[in-house]
Design an enzyme around this catalytic site. Structure first.
Site, PDB file in Angstrom:
ATOM      1  N   VAL A  74       0.837  -1.199   0.000  1.00 21.16           N
ATOM      2  CA  VAL A  74       0.000   0.000   0.000  1.00 21.16           C
ATOM      3  C   VAL A  74       0.873   1.252   0.000  1.00 21.16           C
ATOM      4  O   VAL A  74       1.948   1.279   0.606  1.00 21.16           O
ATOM      5  CB  VAL A  74      -0.963   0.011   1.220  1.00 21.16           C
ATOM      6  CG1 VAL A  74      -0.206   0.197   2.533  1.00 21.16           C
ATOM      7  CG2 VAL A  74      -2.039   1.069   1.063  1.00 21.16           C
ATOM      8  N   CYS A  75       0.394   2.273  -0.710  1.00 21.10           N
ATOM      9  CA  CYS A  75       1.057   3.574  -0.710  1.00 21.10           C
ATOM     10  C   CYS A  75      -0.008   4.636  -0.471  1.00 21.10           C
ATOM     11  O   CYS A  75      -1.093   4.330   0.021  1.00 21.10           O
ATOM     12  CB  CYS A  75       1.801   3.808  -2.027  1.00 21.10           C
ATOM     13  SG  CYS A  75       0.715   3.840  -3.478  1.00 21.10           S
ATOM     14  N   ALA A  76       0.258   5.875  -0.831  1.00 15.82           N
ATOM     15  CA  ALA A  76      -0.713   6.940  -0.569  1.00 15.82           C
ATOM     16  C   ALA A  76      -1.910   6.869  -1.506  1.00 15.82           C
ATOM     17  O   ALA A  76      -3.055   6.970  -1.082  1.00 15.82           O
ATOM     18  CB  ALA A  76      -0.034   8.305  -0.678  1.00 15.82           C
TER      19      ALA A  76
END
Length: 376
Positions: A74-76
């Site tokens: 997951v990232c932003a």
């Protein structure tokens, strides 16, 4: 090589089912420390994106030893996670998924959970916003509905009601929210419903609303919603008893904590109201009422079905905030033992008053971060 992806809805279902999840969060350390995906059986490691541009070999010790294990990245916003997922696949991990939309999508996902049938027909549903800790409600009876403490993602409520042929007659906020943007007024306008707001919290709003006062009763089909004035988190905070079975406490009382009185800058003024609500008003109510708050703090507060709620009697037995004998100690606890204030809480309050009109992207940015409505 095509990276596999997974939706935040699928991640939410896995967390509610209690599945073991291994998540690699590739945001920077500051963002990760402030807020991340959590769950009872969730393990998260922080490996910032810019540190794996040349591969993940330096971080292999932090990753599962069995390369067949599932890894979720997951990232932003869902872009950087695709690159890191590909790096993990190149390192030999065979079941890697990038979470679509990243933490922004996670923050906005609402998971509906049926709490129970109502005694006179109908049901009460809880919408769990796992990424923000927000809880909102739909009371449905005889084809009519009332929504309480809704989030700004209004389409979820509209579609849910439409699928079940529920006509939303009322939209209610327990108080003027400071940690998230309310969808109440927008939903009322969209659906032709009446929007209720406690008048003591509405002295600065720029729009029309229907005031909800202590002991007012709203009929929804065969169900009855009764207002209980319960100030402390805000001066207008109002709880609602549904069919003498459920107590919606807003942000005054949570499962493992109590509401903070400082988000309008009046902690010293409102702490006495908070104690009176918790130690006198609620004490007069039935112990078997199921408390359904507007927020939860940690995954441990969730029941096995993903819902958040327990009886008032159980809270008086186990919630520390309800068992502080000394008024002086209580005042000290709720004015000094506070977490950081919610991100952009002043701007969120002004938006909920109708004074600010941020666009959708600005609203997302204002809400990014964890729930901080409770006393620690």
């Amino acid at each position: 090589m095509t990276v596999k992806t997974i939706t935040v809805k699928e991640i939410a279902n896995k967390i509610i089912r209690g599945e073991d999840l291994f998540i690699v969060d590739v945001r920077n350390q500051e963002e990760y420390a402030d807020w991340r995906i959590e769950g009872k059986n969730v393990q998260v490691v922080n490996i910032p994106y810019f540190e794996v541009l040349d591969g993940v070999d330096p971080f292999l010790e932090q990753l599962p030893k069995e390369k067949e294990n599932e890894i979720y990245v997951v990232c932003a916003k869902g872009g950087s996670s695709l690159f890191v997922a590909e790096q993990l696949e190149q390192a030999g991990f065979s079941h890697v998924y990038s979470i679509e939309g990243g933490m922004k999508a996670w923050s906005e996902h609402l998971q509906p959970v049926k709490i129970a049938e109502l005694k006179n027909g109908g049901a009460i549903y809880q919408f769990v916003r796992l990424g923000k800790g927000c809880l909102s409600y739909l009371i449905e009876s005889n084809g009519e509905g009332a929504l309480i403490d809704t989030n700004r993602m209004t389409d979820v409520y509209v579609e849910f009601a439409k699928e079940r042929e529920i006509s939303i007659k009322y939209v209610i906020d327990t108080h003027l929210h400071a940690d998230h943007i309310s969808g109440g007024r927008k939903l009322a306008e969209q659906l032709g419903a009446t929007y209720y707001l406690p008048p003591k919290d509405a002295t600065e709003v720029t729009f029309s609303y229907a005031p909800i006062q202590d002991e007012d009763r709203i009929q929804v089909g065969h169900a009855v919603i009764e207002a209980v004035y319960s100030p402390g988190h805000t001066i207008g905070s109002t709880s609602f008893i549904i069919d003498d079975q459920y107590l919606l406490t807003g942000d005054v009382l949570f499962i493992d904590s109590i509401g903070r009185p400082d988000l309008a800058g009046k902690a010293q003024d409102w702490v006495g109201d908070l104690r009176k609500t918790l130690y006198e008003r609620y004490k007069q109510l039935a112990d078997d009422l199921l408390v359904l708050p507007a927020h939860f703090m940690v995954p441990g507060e969730m029941n096995d079905d993903g819902s958040v709620g327990t009886t008032l009697g159980m809270l008086y037995a186990k919630n520390h905030g309800l068992n502080i004998a000394s008024e002086e100690e209580f005042r000290k606890t709720v004015t000094e033992n506070l977490p950081p204030q919610p991100n952009a809480y002043q701007e969120i309050r002004q938006t909920n008053m109708g004074k600010l009109h941020p666009n959708e992207e600005q609203q997302r940015e204002m809400e990014i971060g964890p729930n901080r409505c409770a006393v620690r």
